[in-house]
Design an enzyme around this catalytic site. Structure first.
Site, mmCIF file in Angstrom:
data_model
loop_
_atom_site.group_PDB
_atom_site.id
_atom_site.type_symbol
_atom_site.label_atom_id
_atom_site.label_comp_id
_atom_site.label_asym_id
_atom_site.label_seq_id
_atom_site.Cartn_x
_atom_site.Cartn_y
_atom_site.Cartn_z
ATOM 1 N N SER A 52 -56.805 77.830 32.382
ATOM 2 C CA SER A 52 -58.082 78.114 31.720
ATOM 3 C C SER A 52 -57.828 78.721 30.352
ATOM 4 C CB SER A 52 -58.852 79.109 32.592
ATOM 5 O OG SER A 52 -59.904 79.689 31.866
ATOM 6 N N TYR A 87 -59.352 87.435 37.788
ATOM 7 C CA TYR A 87 -59.330 85.965 37.761
ATOM 8 C C TYR A 87 -58.406 85.472 36.646
ATOM 9 C CZ TYR A 87 -60.707 81.241 36.489
ATOM 10 O OH TYR A 87 -60.668 79.907 36.154
ATOM 11 N N LYS A 103 -54.615 83.422 36.713
ATOM 12 C CA LYS A 103 -54.258 82.171 36.021
ATOM 13 C C LYS A 103 -53.002 82.391 35.161
ATOM 14 C CE LYS A 103 -57.446 79.494 37.517
ATOM 15 N NZ LYS A 103 -57.160 78.342 38.339
HETATM 16 P P1 NAD Z 1 -64.901 74.923 42.517
HETATM 17 O O1 NAD Z 1 -65.106 76.240 43.171
HETATM 18 O O2 NAD Z 1 -66.059 73.992 42.450
HETATM 19 O O3 NAD Z 1 -63.674 74.161 43.194
HETATM 20 C C1 NAD Z 1 -62.583 74.828 43.771
HETATM 21 C C2 NAD Z 1 -62.397 74.242 45.163
HETATM 22 O O4 NAD Z 1 -61.271 74.885 45.779
HETATM 23 C C3 NAD Z 1 -63.592 74.463 46.080
HETATM 24 O O5 NAD Z 1 -63.946 73.229 46.663
HETATM 25 C C4 NAD Z 1 -63.095 75.449 47.141
HETATM 26 O O6 NAD Z 1 -63.701 75.231 48.392
HETATM 27 C C5 NAD Z 1 -61.604 75.171 47.143
HETATM 28 N N1 NAD Z 1 -60.757 76.310 47.531
HETATM 29 C C6 NAD Z 1 -60.820 77.600 47.100
HETATM 30 N N2 NAD Z 1 -59.837 78.335 47.656
HETATM 31 C C7 NAD Z 1 -59.124 77.495 48.454
HETATM 32 C C8 NAD Z 1 -57.997 77.646 49.286
HETATM 33 N N3 NAD Z 1 -57.409 78.846 49.417
HETATM 34 N N4 NAD Z 1 -57.535 76.572 49.958
HETATM 35 C C9 NAD Z 1 -58.131 75.370 49.853
HETATM 36 N N5 NAD Z 1 -59.213 75.163 49.078
HETATM 37 C C10 NAD Z 1 -59.705 76.205 48.387
HETATM 38 O O7 NAD Z 1 -64.346 75.211 41.045
HETATM 39 P P2 NAD Z 1 -64.128 74.218 39.808
HETATM 40 O O8 NAD Z 1 -65.068 74.620 38.743
HETATM 41 O O9 NAD Z 1 -64.063 72.829 40.273
HETATM 42 O O10 NAD Z 1 -62.681 74.710 39.335
HETATM 43 C C11 NAD Z 1 -61.498 74.046 39.731
HETATM 44 C C12 NAD Z 1 -60.310 74.765 39.133
HETATM 45 O O11 NAD Z 1 -60.444 74.792 37.710
HETATM 46 C C13 NAD Z 1 -60.184 76.221 39.570
HETATM 47 O O12 NAD Z 1 -58.813 76.520 39.750
HETATM 48 C C14 NAD Z 1 -60.745 76.987 38.391
HETATM 49 O O13 NAD Z 1 -60.189 78.290 38.301
HETATM 50 C C15 NAD Z 1 -60.306 76.121 37.230
HETATM 51 N N6 NAD Z 1 -61.147 76.287 36.030
HETATM 52 C C16 NAD Z 1 -62.501 76.126 36.129
HETATM 53 C C17 NAD Z 1 -63.309 76.334 35.007
HETATM 54 C C18 NAD Z 1 -64.807 76.184 35.099
HETATM 55 O O14 NAD Z 1 -65.510 76.697 34.208
HETATM 56 N N7 NAD Z 1 -65.353 75.500 36.106
HETATM 57 C C19 NAD Z 1 -62.728 76.684 33.779
HETATM 58 C C20 NAD Z 1 -61.333 76.826 33.713
HETATM 59 C C21 NAD Z 1 -60.557 76.611 34.851
HETATM 60 N N1 UFG Z 2 -74.311 82.994 28.657
HETATM 61 C C1 UFG Z 2 -75.590 83.485 28.489
HETATM 62 N N2 UFG Z 2 -76.390 83.565 29.603
HETATM 63 C C2 UFG Z 2 -75.968 83.182 30.839
HETATM 64 C C3 UFG Z 2 -74.654 82.680 30.991
HETATM 65 C C4 UFG Z 2 -73.849 82.603 29.868
HETATM 66 O O1 UFG Z 2 -76.011 83.839 27.383
HETATM 67 O O2 UFG Z 2 -76.740 83.298 31.801
HETATM 68 C C5 UFG Z 2 -73.449 82.852 27.453
HETATM 69 C C6 UFG Z 2 -72.171 83.687 27.530
HETATM 70 O O3 UFG Z 2 -72.395 84.972 27.013
HETATM 71 C C7 UFG Z 2 -71.211 82.837 26.663
HETATM 72 C C8 UFG Z 2 -71.681 81.396 26.925
HETATM 73 O O4 UFG Z 2 -73.026 81.511 27.388
HETATM 74 O O5 UFG Z 2 -71.405 83.134 25.303
HETATM 75 C C9 UFG Z 2 -70.843 80.658 27.953
HETATM 76 O O6 UFG Z 2 -70.784 81.439 29.154
HETATM 77 P P1 UFG Z 2 -70.216 80.834 30.531
HETATM 78 O O7 UFG Z 2 -70.390 81.901 31.564
HETATM 79 O O8 UFG Z 2 -70.824 79.508 30.797
HETATM 80 O O9 UFG Z 2 -68.686 80.566 30.209
HETATM 81 P P2 UFG Z 2 -67.540 81.582 29.739
HETATM 82 O O10 UFG Z 2 -67.018 81.066 28.450
HETATM 83 O O11 UFG Z 2 -67.984 82.980 29.788
HETATM 84 O O12 UFG Z 2 -66.489 81.423 30.931
HETATM 85 C C10 UFG Z 2 -65.841 80.187 31.167
HETATM 86 C C11 UFG Z 2 -65.464 80.053 32.647
HETATM 87 C C12 UFG Z 2 -64.451 81.097 33.020
HETATM 88 C C13 UFG Z 2 -63.278 81.069 32.096
HETATM 89 C C14 UFG Z 2 -63.764 81.179 30.656
HETATM 90 C C15 UFG Z 2 -62.639 81.032 29.670
HETATM 91 O O13 UFG Z 2 -66.608 80.226 33.452
HETATM 92 O O14 UFG Z 2 -63.958 80.790 34.306
HETATM 93 O O15 UFG Z 2 -64.707 80.127 30.385
HETATM 94 O O16 UFG Z 2 -62.045 79.797 29.856
HETATM 95 F F1 UFG Z 2 -62.475 82.120 32.361
#
Ligand code: NAD
Ligand code: UFG
Length: 339
Positions: free
Chosen positions: A126, A151, A155
């Protein structure tokens, strides 16, 4: 192209879209997911779209015996590792759960891979590992920051472990994929993001306001040093992200070592710009009010994605209007998510 891929967390948001893309490429997929934050409906829908089904195994990445059994049973050459917990705020209150799922889970997975002789891995990292970036756009070799929550630390720690593995044993081929802000849904509207309870992230929150499930958006701060005072992020369409994984898998076939690639678009959009784009895509108003900044948020974060273009031949193709259109289609077709 590699033929059987295990996708951990494949029932989740990004994992299900990537599973769909793999199935469409004719690749066989084994999904391992404990369903702690998902249901198998996403995979059933992916099968409906592609006409092909992944093998689904309900289980935990911390279950070493289960992993050993999977590597024995299926001809797995590659692991796409999405499984983990991802809520920044929750991680502050439940650090053990986050380090256990994310770090212990990855260690267990790597041990099973070594035992099975499988050394090709793509990991969901991330942009959070950059902390509060000193300059934007952020390129991969800038010093990674000190993440301010468990979190983000998990990572960062996993990236260190995977770098060390690759340094110690030249058989490893590892992609550390640093996602920026994944949004949107598959163009069919059949699969998308299905957060539990009140969404933490901007896009699902806006979508639920537009559909009438939530009364108004709370904008966290309009006093940032940005053009309009609201936070700026690099939103990337989840299908562009899925395609980035396919390109990374291809690249790993001819590379060893650990490689970091940013997966972002290179464009930053403010919260106000996202609201306006969503209103245009949905033809609905998104009422909002301004509130103080959210703890831990940074002003501006967007990628320099040129390394992925150079080395993977990958570039995000979908712009903000497509991201909003597809997020809205998914929300409208599934007002209660997969339920
Ligand atoms: P998500 O929660 O939708 O998907 C994660 C999946 O992993 C879920 O289906 C959950 O049931 C499964 N899971 C969790 N712990 C587990 C375990 N111990 N064993 C087996 N399965 C398990 O999340 P996502 O948004 O699809 O994110 C996927 C990956 O990308 C994550 O590692 C997350 O940290 C990373 N990521 C997500 C974002 C974002 O904004 N969505 C940004 C950066 C990185
Ligand atoms: N925001 C609002 N109102 C809300 C939610 C978000 O104003 O209800 C704003 C936040 O302040 C930020 C922007 O919208 O300026 C984006 O916020 P998100 O929560 O959608 O995303 P972030 O950038 O805060 O976080 C995301 C992922 C994290 C990851 C991070 C850095 O959710 O898992 O990017 O990669 F760690």
């Amino acid at each position: 192209m590699t033929s059987t891929v295990i996708v951990t967390g494949g029932a989740g948001y990004i994992g299900s879209h990537t599973t769909l893309a793999l199935l469409q490429m004719g690749i066989d997929v084994v999904v391992l997911d404990n369903l702690s934050n998902s249901t198998t409906a996403s995979l059933e829908r992916a099968a409906q779209i592609t006409g092909r089904s992944p093998v689904f195994v309900q289980g935990d990445i911390r279950d070493e015996a289960l992993l050993n059994g999977l590597f024995e049973k299926y001809p797995i050459q590659t692991v796409l590792h999405f499984a983990g917990l991802k809520a920044v705020g929750e991680s502050v209150n439940r650090p053990l759960a986050y380090y256990d799922n994310n770090v212990t889970g990855t260690l267990t997975l790597c041990k099973a891979m070594v035992r099975a002789g499988v050394f090709r891995l793509a990991f969901s990292s991330s942009a959070t590992v950059y902390g509060n970036p000193a300059i934007v756009p952020i390129f991969e070799s800038v010093t990674t920051g000190m993440p301010t929550n468990p979190y983000g630390c998990s990572k960062y720690m996993i990236e260190q472990v995977l770098q060390d593995l690759a340094n110690a044993d030249p058989r490893w081929s590892i992609a550390l994929l640093r996602y920026f802000n994944p949004v949107g849904a598959h163009e069919s509207g059949l699969i998308g993001e299905d957060p539990n309870g009140i969404p933490n992230n901007l896009l699902p929150y806006i979508a639920q306001v537009a559909v009438g499930k939530l009364p108004e958006l709370v904008v966290f701060g309009n006093d940032y040093p940005t053009a309009d005072g609201t936070g700026v992020r690099d939103y990337i369409h989840v299908m562009d992200l899925a395609e980035g994984h396919l390109r990374a898998l291809e690249a790993l076939e001819t590379r060893t070592g650990a490689h970091v690639w940013n997966l972002g678009t290179g464009h930053g959009y403010s919260v106000f710009e996202v609201i306006r784009a969503f209103e245009a895509a949905s033809d609905r108003p998104v009422p909002y009010r301004i509130a103080p900044r959210r703890t831990g948020d940074i002003a501006t974060c967007y990628a320099d994605p040129s390394k992925a273009m150079r080395e993977l031949g990958w570039k995000a193709k979908r712009g903000l209007p497509e991201m909003m259109r597809d997020a809205w289609r998914w929300q409208q077709m599934n007002p209660n998510g997969y339920r």
